[in-house]
Design a protein around this motif. Structure first.
Motif, mmCIF file in Angstrom:
data_model
loop_
_atom_site.group_PDB
_atom_site.id
_atom_site.type_symbol
_atom_site.label_atom_id
_atom_site.label_comp_id
_atom_site.label_asym_id
_atom_site.label_seq_id
_atom_site.Cartn_x
_atom_site.Cartn_y
_atom_site.Cartn_z
ATOM 1 N N HIS A 107 78.910 23.567 1.867
ATOM 2 C CA HIS A 107 78.576 22.296 2.515
ATOM 3 C C HIS A 107 77.955 22.547 3.875
ATOM 4 O O HIS A 107 78.294 23.521 4.560
ATOM 5 N N TYR A 108 77.076 21.635 4.265
ATOM 6 C CA TYR A 108 76.555 21.614 5.627
ATOM 7 C C TYR A 108 77.599 20.950 6.522
ATOM 8 O O TYR A 108 78.437 20.179 6.051
ATOM 9 N N ARG A 109 77.513 21.205 7.812
ATOM 10 C CA ARG A 109 78.473 20.595 8.729
ATOM 11 C C ARG A 109 78.387 19.067 8.677
ATOM 12 O O ARG A 109 79.405 18.375 8.724
ATOM 13 N N PHE A 110 77.172 18.525 8.553
ATOM 14 C CA PHE A 110 77.059 17.060 8.542
ATOM 15 C C PHE A 110 77.669 16.462 7.272
ATOM 16 O O PHE A 110 78.120 15.319 7.284
ATOM 17 N N ASP A 111 77.698 17.205 6.163
ATOM 18 C CA ASP A 111 78.420 16.741 4.965
ATOM 19 C C ASP A 111 79.877 16.461 5.308
ATOM 20 O O ASP A 111 80.455 15.442 4.904
ATOM 21 N N ASN A 112 80.458 17.411 6.033
ATOM 22 C CA ASN A 112 81.879 17.326 6.363
ATOM 23 C C ASN A 112 82.153 16.246 7.409
ATOM 24 O O ASN A 112 83.107 15.472 7.287
ATOM 25 N N ASP A 113 81.308 16.205 8.437
ATOM 26 C CA ASP A 113 81.525 15.232 9.507
ATOM 27 C C ASP A 113 81.400 13.799 8.992
ATOM 28 O O ASP A 113 82.244 12.946 9.273
ATOM 29 N N PRO A 120 75.619 7.009 6.671
ATOM 30 C CA PRO A 120 74.154 6.889 6.748
ATOM 31 C C PRO A 120 73.489 7.993 5.932
ATOM 32 O O PRO A 120 74.146 8.926 5.469
ATOM 33 N N ALA A 121 72.187 7.891 5.772
ATOM 34 C CA ALA A 121 71.446 8.912 5.025
ATOM 35 C C ALA A 121 71.545 10.261 5.731
ATOM 36 O O ALA A 121 71.627 10.326 6.963
ATOM 37 N N PRO A 122 71.551 11.349 4.976
ATOM 38 C CA PRO A 122 71.562 12.677 5.601
ATOM 39 C C PRO A 122 70.202 12.971 6.232
ATOM 40 O O PRO A 122 69.214 12.287 5.940
ATOM 41 N N PRO A 123 70.120 13.973 7.077
ATOM 42 C CA PRO A 123 68.816 14.317 7.665
ATOM 43 C C PRO A 123 67.826 14.772 6.601
ATOM 44 O O PRO A 123 68.208 15.338 5.579
ATOM 45 N N SER A 124 66.572 14.514 6.836
ATOM 46 C CA SER A 124 65.516 14.938 5.916
ATOM 47 C C SER A 124 65.470 16.457 5.825
ATOM 48 O O SER A 124 65.700 17.166 6.813
#
Length: 514
Positions: free
Chosen positions: A485-491, A327-331
């Motif tokens: 990287h942000y954590r959500f990039d990795n997850d 899905p799209a990353p957070p704004s």
């Protein structure tokens, strides 16, 4: 109470020394001229003695749906013929008068042709994994073997090996020529005795398929690769394991299958992946506010890496694969994003020695095998430990490398679709522990590659599943520890990779090998 050791730390202990040693070997490799290298001296491995020969492998599903009737082979002379008896006499002479150098070379290749050619491919990837000079015209003889290029290279190689070996197994049991040593007891056999039919030679099949695919990918290595292929084939005669006609048939088969793989590669859209003129419109980058767009942090400015790699043709079902897009990353204005950026900054400010170690261990930057190559090394260790046949070994590499490449395709599509800035672009105070890649942040390539590889390998090696999945977790979080990287990039990357890994598992469950 004694403090317990974390599962992720345990997962890497077995590999740290081997990986660091491999890096030193690769550094040595990079400074040598290809034609002068003595590959057999690189690493000692046990001689392959498969626990089973996989008699039914000729019925396994091939990747390119190869019809054996479309493959032409030289005629196999009867074992009672004068021509074949002369070949056996040659093996008696060669095996009886084998030199020390020939013995060493034979033992090197006897570790397994699939494993050895995978090692050679990794070494070539490392040698060419150096970014070209900014502004220099592309040189097809010196490709930049960055992670997407490497993932494709490993996939093409392993598909050629696997499809050629499955086809060779079909011919082996149709023709059913016994191994030379079982026909002539005077042959001084250096490799283990086998019930596997010898025509066509599986080593010649792998050598020729590998040589041809790697020459397509690394044109400047043509003479070097031919030298290795000749050496691989000759080693089978020195071992007393194959006659010249076995080798000729294997060479013919390997060449024909490699041509099919190369033809696919020529139409997989990789040639368009580096286009710097069309991706802006294709991904409609203009829709993103200029302040929210990724920018290259390289000086001097370097164009982004392979912006249209996300359009390269995947190996597994493309509809199912692209259904796994994250899905799209957070704004950038959301609290979720701001918290994620703050986490990167906090880790960068307080990075522990263990976090440094993890970031370094999984960095796989310039001059290395790349992240896909790291997982090939992990797979190799498991394959050797399991004592799998050549065809089953090739199957494992083929399943994994196709998944790794497809995960990379989806990752690159997401990177340029969302064009998300790297953490240090938004907060220049973030001190990174590794190089900042020259492409957008979301999602993480390391996490995507690792999620795919670990999921597939966990299926093939269930007793190692926990360790493999922990390694994927650690590879993913290493990019957060590195500050890039942000954590959500990795997850999200790991989740996407795992979904592609499941496509590979489904393929494996239906390919007839279980």
């Amino acid at each position: 109470m004694k403090k317990s050791t974390s599962p992720m730390k345990l997962s890497n202990k077995a590999y740290v020394f081997k990986w660091k040693a491999a890096i030193m070997l690769i550094i040595t490799f990079s400074f040598l001229q290809s034609c002068d290298e003595d590959i057999p001296s690189i690493k000692s491995l046990p001689i392959l003695a498969p626990t089973k020969v996989d008699e039914t492998a000729g019925n396994w599903k091939t990747v390119l749906n190869i019809n054996a009737s479309s493959i032409s082979l030289p005629t196999a002379e009867a074992i009672s013929s004068a021509a074949y008896q002369a070949e056996l006499a040659e093996l008696v002479s060669l095996s009886t008068n084998r030199t020390a150098s020939q013995t060493n070379t034979t033992n090197y290749w006897a570790a397994g042709a699939v494993v050895r050619w995978n090692e050679i491919a990794r070494a070539l990837v490392a040698k060419y994994n150096i970014a070209p000079i900014v502004g220099a015209p592309a040189n097809p003889n010196k490709p930049f073997s960055n992670p997407p290029f490497a993932a494709r290279a490993y996939a093409l190689l392993s598909v050629a090996q696997y499809d050629a070996l499955v086809t060779s197994w079909k011919f082996k049991y149709q023709i059913n020529r016994p191994a030379p040593a079982s026909t002539n007891a005077s042959i001084n056999l250096l490799t283990p005795e086998t019930t596997l039919p010898s025509f066509p030679s599986e080593h010649a099949v792998v050598a020729e398929a590998s040589r041809k695919v790697l020459e397509f990918l690394f044109p400047a290595e043509k003479e070097y690769l031919q030298k290795l292929a000749d050496e691989n084939k000759n080693s089978r005669k020195w071992a007393g394991a194959n006659t010249q006609s076995d080798l000729d048939a294997g060479t013919s088969l390997g060449s024909q299958v490699a041509t099919l793989v190369i033809n696919r590669a020529k139409t997989d859209r990789m040639s368009q992946a580096g286009s710097q003129t069309t991706f802006i419109d294709y991904f409609n980058i203009a829709r993103i506010a200029e302040s929210d767009r990724w920018i290259s942090l390289e000086l001097p400015y370097r164009p982004p890496m392979l912006p249209l790699y996300g359009k390269v043709k995947p190996w597994y079902d493309s509809v199912s694969a692209f259904a796994a897009l994250p899905p799209a990353p957070p704004s950038l204005s959301s609290s979720e994003f701001k918290n994620a950026l703050q986490e990167v900054r906090k880790i960068a400010d307080e990075r522990t020695r263990e976090q440094w170690r993890i970031a370094d261990f999984w960095a796989d930057g310039a001059g290395t095998y790349t992240p896909p190559g790291h997982w090939n090394l992990i797979a190799q260790e498991l394959i050797i430990e399991s004592k799998w046949s050549e065809v089953r070994s090739a199957r494992a590499f083929s399943l994994m490398n196709r998944a790794v490449m497809d995960a990379g395709i989806l990752c690159w599509y997401s990177k340029y679709q969302y064009y998300l800035p790297r953490p240090s672009q938004l907060d220049p105070a973030i001190k990174t522990a590794t190089g900042i890649p020259n492409f957008p942040s979301y999602t993480s390539g390391h996490a995507s590659f690792s999620g795919a590889a670990a999921t597939l390998l966990a299926y093939l090696f269930p007793t190692q599943a926990n360790r493999l999945l922990n390694q994927a977790d650690e590879a993913a979080v290493s990019r957060l520890y590195g500050g890039i990287h942000y954590r959500f990039d990795n997850d999200r990357g790991k989740e996407c990779g795992a979904k592609i890994g499941q496509l590979a598992v489904a393929w494996a469950q239906a390919d007839g090998a279980n």
